[in-house]
Scaffold this motif. Structure first.
Motif, PDB file in Angstrom:
ATOM      1  N   LYS A  62       0.823  -1.212   0.000  1.00 45.76           N
ATOM      2  CA  LYS A  62       0.000   0.000   0.000  1.00 45.76           C
ATOM      3  C   LYS A  62       0.855   1.260   0.000  1.00 45.76           C
ATOM      4  O   LYS A  62       0.453   2.297  -0.545  1.00 45.76           O
ATOM      5  CB  LYS A  62      -0.931  -0.013   1.216  1.00 45.76           C
ATOM      6  CG  LYS A  62      -1.720   1.261   1.424  1.00 45.76           C
ATOM      7  CD  LYS A  62      -2.839   1.076   2.411  1.00 45.76           C
ATOM      8  CE  LYS A  62      -3.961   0.284   1.790  1.00 45.76           C
ATOM      9  NZ  LYS A  62      -5.181   0.279   2.625  1.00 45.76           N
TER      10      LYS A  62
ATOM     11  N   THR B  46       4.178   3.811  -4.016  1.00 47.48           N
ATOM     12  CA  THR B  46       3.480   4.714  -4.935  1.00 47.48           C
ATOM     13  C   THR B  46       4.478   5.326  -5.914  1.00 47.48           C
ATOM     14  O   THR B  46       5.682   5.414  -5.634  1.00 47.48           O
ATOM     15  CB  THR B  46       2.756   5.841  -4.173  1.00 47.48           C
ATOM     16  OG1 THR B  46       3.725   6.638  -3.475  1.00 47.48           O
ATOM     17  CG2 THR B  46       1.754   5.269  -3.178  1.00 47.48           C
TER      18      THR B  46
ATOM     19  N   ALA C 265      -2.306   4.870   1.982  1.00 48.93           N
ATOM     20  CA  ALA C 265      -1.249   5.125   1.011  1.00 48.93           C
ATOM     21  C   ALA C 265      -0.934   6.616   0.938  1.00 48.93           C
ATOM     22  O   ALA C 265      -1.849   7.449   0.948  1.00 48.93           O
ATOM     23  CB  ALA C 265      -1.674   4.616  -0.361  1.00 48.93           C
TER      24      ALA C 265
ATOM     25  N   VAL D 195      -0.105  10.098  -0.929  1.00 52.77           N
ATOM     26  CA  VAL D 195      -0.673  10.591  -2.183  1.00 52.77           C
ATOM     27  C   VAL D 195       0.171  11.766  -2.676  1.00 52.77           C
ATOM     28  O   VAL D 195       0.422  12.725  -1.934  1.00 52.77           O
ATOM     29  CB  VAL D 195      -2.143  11.030  -1.990  1.00 52.77           C
ATOM     30  CG1 VAL D 195      -2.749  11.448  -3.322  1.00 52.77           C
ATOM     31  CG2 VAL D 195      -2.959   9.904  -1.374  1.00 52.77           C
TER      32      VAL D 195
ATOM     33  N   TYR E 206      -0.014  12.507   3.529  1.00 56.21           N
ATOM     34  CA  TYR E 206      -0.067  11.207   4.198  1.00 56.21           C
ATOM     35  C   TYR E 206      -0.866  11.341   5.484  1.00 56.21           C
ATOM     36  O   TYR E 206      -1.119  12.455   5.976  1.00 56.21           O
ATOM     37  CB  TYR E 206       1.343  10.670   4.475  1.00 56.21           C
ATOM     38  CG  TYR E 206       2.159  11.481   5.449  1.00 56.21           C
ATOM     39  CD1 TYR E 206       2.260  11.101   6.784  1.00 56.21           C
ATOM     40  CD2 TYR E 206       2.842  12.630   5.040  1.00 56.21           C
ATOM     41  CE1 TYR E 206       3.007  11.836   7.686  1.00 56.21           C
ATOM     42  CE2 TYR E 206       3.589  13.370   5.930  1.00 56.21           C
ATOM     43  CZ  TYR E 206       3.668  12.971   7.255  1.00 56.21           C
ATOM     44  OH  TYR E 206       4.404  13.708   8.153  1.00 56.21           O
TER      45      TYR E 206
ATOM     46  N   ARG F  62     -10.413   2.381  -2.810  1.00 54.78           N
ATOM     47  CA  ARG F  62      -8.991   2.152  -3.065  1.00 54.78           C
ATOM     48  C   ARG F  62      -8.157   3.423  -2.921  1.00 54.78           C
ATOM     49  O   ARG F  62      -6.989   3.359  -2.540  1.00 54.78           O
ATOM     50  CB  ARG F  62      -8.795   1.565  -4.469  1.00 54.78           C
ATOM     51  CG  ARG F  62      -9.448   0.192  -4.650  1.00 54.78           C
ATOM     52  CD  ARG F  62      -9.354  -0.265  -6.099  1.00 54.78           C
ATOM     53  NE  ARG F  62     -10.030  -1.539  -6.311  1.00 54.78           N
ATOM     54  CZ  ARG F  62      -9.424  -2.722  -6.312  1.00 54.78           C
ATOM     55  NH1 ARG F  62      -8.122  -2.792  -6.108  1.00 54.78           N
ATOM     56  NH2 ARG F  62     -10.105  -3.830  -6.521  1.00 54.78           N
ATOM     57  N   LYS F  63      -8.737   4.568  -3.248  1.00 56.28           N
ATOM     58  CA  LYS F  63      -8.008   5.833  -3.161  1.00 56.28           C
ATOM     59  C   LYS F  63      -8.846   6.837  -2.369  1.00 56.28           C
ATOM     60  O   LYS F  63      -9.537   7.680  -2.948  1.00 56.28           O
ATOM     61  CB  LYS F  63      -7.698   6.377  -4.559  1.00 56.28           C
ATOM     62  CG  LYS F  63      -6.744   5.500  -5.357  1.00 56.28           C
ATOM     63  CD  LYS F  63      -6.455   6.118  -6.722  1.00 56.28           C
ATOM     64  CE  LYS F  63      -5.477   5.258  -7.514  1.00 56.28           C
ATOM     65  NZ  LYS F  63      -5.173   5.849  -8.848  1.00 56.28           N
TER      66      LYS F  63
ATOM     67  N   THR G  51      -7.278  12.263  -2.525  1.00 53.15           N
ATOM     68  CA  THR G  51      -6.878  12.735  -3.850  1.00 53.15           C
ATOM     69  C   THR G  51      -6.504  14.213  -3.754  1.00 53.15           C
ATOM     70  O   THR G  51      -6.907  14.912  -2.817  1.00 53.15           O
ATOM     71  CB  THR G  51      -8.006  12.563  -4.881  1.00 53.15           C
ATOM     72  OG1 THR G  51      -9.176  13.257  -4.420  1.00 53.15           O
ATOM     73  CG2 THR G  51      -8.332  11.093  -5.098  1.00 53.15           C
TER      74      THR G  51
ATOM     75  N   TYR H 246     -11.213  14.356   0.217  1.00 61.10           N
ATOM     76  CA  TYR H 246     -11.610  13.000   0.599  1.00 61.10           C
ATOM     77  C   TYR H 246     -13.131  12.936   0.664  1.00 61.10           C
ATOM     78  O   TYR H 246     -13.811  13.944   0.887  1.00 61.10           O
ATOM     79  CB  TYR H 246     -10.981  12.567   1.929  1.00 61.10           C
ATOM     80  CG  TYR H 246     -11.203  13.498   3.093  1.00 61.10           C
ATOM     81  CD1 TYR H 246     -12.284  13.342   3.954  1.00 61.10           C
ATOM     82  CD2 TYR H 246     -10.308  14.534   3.363  1.00 61.10           C
ATOM     83  CE1 TYR H 246     -12.478  14.178   5.028  1.00 61.10           C
ATOM     84  CE2 TYR H 246     -10.495  15.384   4.440  1.00 61.10           C
ATOM     85  CZ  TYR H 246     -11.581  15.206   5.272  1.00 61.10           C
ATOM     86  OH  TYR H 246     -11.771  16.050   6.336  1.00 61.10           O
TER      87      TYR H 246
ATOM     88  N   THR I 101      -9.841  -3.104   4.543  1.00 60.87           N
ATOM     89  CA  THR I 101     -10.326  -3.128   3.164  1.00 60.87           C
ATOM     90  C   THR I 101     -11.108  -4.408   2.907  1.00 60.87           C
ATOM     91  O   THR I 101     -10.876  -5.443   3.540  1.00 60.87           O
ATOM     92  CB  THR I 101      -9.156  -3.032   2.174  1.00 60.87           C
ATOM     93  OG1 THR I 101      -8.210  -4.073   2.455  1.00 60.87           O
ATOM     94  CG2 THR I 101      -8.470  -1.683   2.305  1.00 60.87           C
TER      95      THR I 101
END
Length: 535
Positions: free
Chosen positions: A191, A194, A241, A243, A253, A296-297, A300, A309, A487
């Motif tokens: 995870k 990136t 994760a 970004v 983060y 999953r994301k 952003t 978010y 998840t």
């Protein structure tokens, strides 16, 4: 007296009588003229009183007249109104041989006082409406400058033996970007791997010790060169994760609050060169549930340098200003991504739980001084299984109930915790596809242990997950709830493709209620008492 003298006297007397009569006549005519000149509404003024025996009062009569000297006619008072008239005077009646008898006059009813007219208030005037003040609009923000991207790569984490490799694949070719000890970079750490939007820089995380909370985040070029340490976090790096910003200049983060602080999550931003590391947001809207499920994301960036978010439970989109940390929200109908494999139908809903939830992440498990965030995968999986059977609990509560059997999880003691409502009947010391399918067919989620060795003592890689649906007897055909990060979109293949093997499968099953023992002969049963008969 002679006749001549006598006639003279008589003439004189006659003249006096005539004069007296004329005077009397003149006085009477003057009095009548004055009476006629008085207004009819004038009140007569009494001038005489009639004496009616001893003690009789003088009573004016209507026939009495008033003589007013000439020139005083205007001094007469006008008649008062009905309310101002004097009280009625008693009528006096007198008999010839008796004392006068006073007869009370008829009283007139008193009129109620007239209601005063309401005060006329001046009409209320509305205050003038001030003109609307138009807020000055902020100047339009400039979008981030997006550099020309380099060659596009796909990153992959793979474990071979005791080494974890991070590969970069492009056009059918791959090369190693980084390699680490598998104990420090296990499979779930994929995870943190990136690639920057310009396809030039890679991030990955490394544990200082096996399954500990101390983490380090590294950067290196996509060709494997120029490795540098970006962050060293003893406790706080969370299971989300990092970004990259669209211009590849900053990284967002998520950190969890430190031990001893109020549980929660924080949004941080750091420049790619390691400078200006700062907390951007700590708000209740940024909670662990945003990162659970099929998303999953969760985080952003916008093209203006803000972090965004989504909360799928409340249909809210939150935007954090990338410079000031200001938070705004908008409502929108948003649906989370759907998983391709449905969840098996259970008697009760299976909650999504994570061992790294800020509410219990730092709780220690007895007897070893290890935290739930590090070693709580099996306990969290059992907690979700208990809920599926109608026994509500969570990892924090179950950890306390398991006491000294929590770290080295004792399956039989968990039956005691369930008040013997559950039993580990389908306990397979070796993984078996048939046992897994049978458990799911009956609506019982299954616990599967993945490891690179059969025993925990010899295993380098180890992890427990909860299988909630699927079939086909291939790892990619079974959906799991991952207790590490909460998840629900992964399959067993997520771990088997990274070097984990399917080792064991357990299932907690409900214990059927005990049947009532047959009544002894001659003893009344509830039914026999009701019917009045004996069995």
């Amino acid at each position: 007296m002679d006749l001549k003298t006598s006639s003279r006297v008589n003439n004189t007397s006659l003249q006096l009588l005539i004069v007296l009569a004329l005077l009397i006549s003149a006085c009477g005519s003057a009095t009548g003229s004055i009476s006629r000149s008085t207004p009819q509404s004038s009140r007569p003024v009494p001038t005489s009183a009639t004496t009616a025996g001893e003690g009789a009062a003088a009573v004016p009569t209507a026939s009495d007249s008033v003589t007013v000297p000439a020139g005083d006619e205007n001094k007469l008072e006008p008649a008062p109104s009905d309310r101002e008239q004097p009280a009625p005077v008693a009528e006096v009646r007198q008999d010839d041989a008796q004392k006068p008898v006073v007869v009370p006059a008829e009283e007139k009813p008193v009129r109620p006082a007239a209601r005063p007219a309401p005060a006329v208030s001046s009409p209320r005037t509305k205050p003038p409406v001030p003109p609307k003040q138009v807020k000055p609009q902020a100047p339009p923000r400039e979008a981030l400058s997006i550099p020309e991207p380099g060659r596009k790569y796909h990153l992959q984490l793979d474990i071979e033996g005791l080494v974890t490799y991070i590969y970069a694949k492009a056009d059918g070719e791959r090369h190693v970007v980084a390699s680490e000890d598998a104990r420090w970079v296990p499979g779930m750490f994929e995870k943190y791997v990136t690639l920057s939007p310009d396809n030039r820089t890679v991030t990955y995380a490394k544990a200082v010790q096996s399954r500990t909370d101390r983490m380090k985040l590294y950067l290196l070029d996509v060709d494997g060169s120029n490795q540098r340490l970006l962050l060293d976090l003893p406790w706080e790096l969370w299971v989300a994760a990092p970004v990259w910003s669209p211009d590849s200049e900053r990284i967002a983060y998520v950190r969890s609050a430190s031990p001893g602080q109020k549980p929660g999550l924080e949004l941080w931003v750091i420049n790619a060169d390691g400078t200006n590391n700062r907390k951007l947001l700590a708000h209740p809207s940024l909670h662990a549930g945003l990162f659970y499920g099929t998303v999953r994301k969760p985080l952003t960036w916008t093209r203006y340098g803000d972090v965004r978010y989504k909360d799928y439970q409340t249909d809210t989109v939150w935007t954090v200003n990338g410079q000031t940390g200001g938070l705004t929200s908008t409502q929108a109908e948003i649906d989370p991504p759907e998983a391709t494999i449905p969840v098996v139908k259970t008697k009760h809903e299976i909650p999504i739980q994570s061992q790294n939830d800020p509410r219990w992440r730092y709780d220690f498990m007895k007897p070893q001084p290890n935290s739930l965030g590090s070693y709580g995968c099996v306990l969290t999986s059992v907690s979700m299984s208990f809920n599926a059977h109608g026994l509500p609990t969570d990892p924090k509560r179950l950890n306390k109930q398991m006491d000294k059997f929590a770290a080295n999880f004792e399956w039989g003691y968990a039956e005691y915790v369930s008040d013997y409502k559950l039993d580990v009947s389908h306990q397979q010391w070796r993984f078996d596809w048939y046992a897994l399918d049978l458990s799911l067919h009956r609506g019982w989620p299954a616990l599967v242990w993945l490891a690179d060795a059969f025993t925990i003592e010899s295993a380098t890689l180890t992890h427990w997950v909860l299988v909630v649906g699927g079939d086909g007897q291939t790892p990619s055909g079974y959906r799991i709830y991952d207790p590490w990060d909460g998840t629900t979109y992964k399959t067993l293949a997520y771990y088997t493709d990274k070097g984990y093997d399917l080792q064991k499968v357990y299932s907690y099953v409900p214990v059927p209620p005990k049947k009532a023992k047959p009544a002894k002969p001659g003893v009344d049963t509830p039914r026999s008492k009701k019917n009045g008969t004996k069995p």
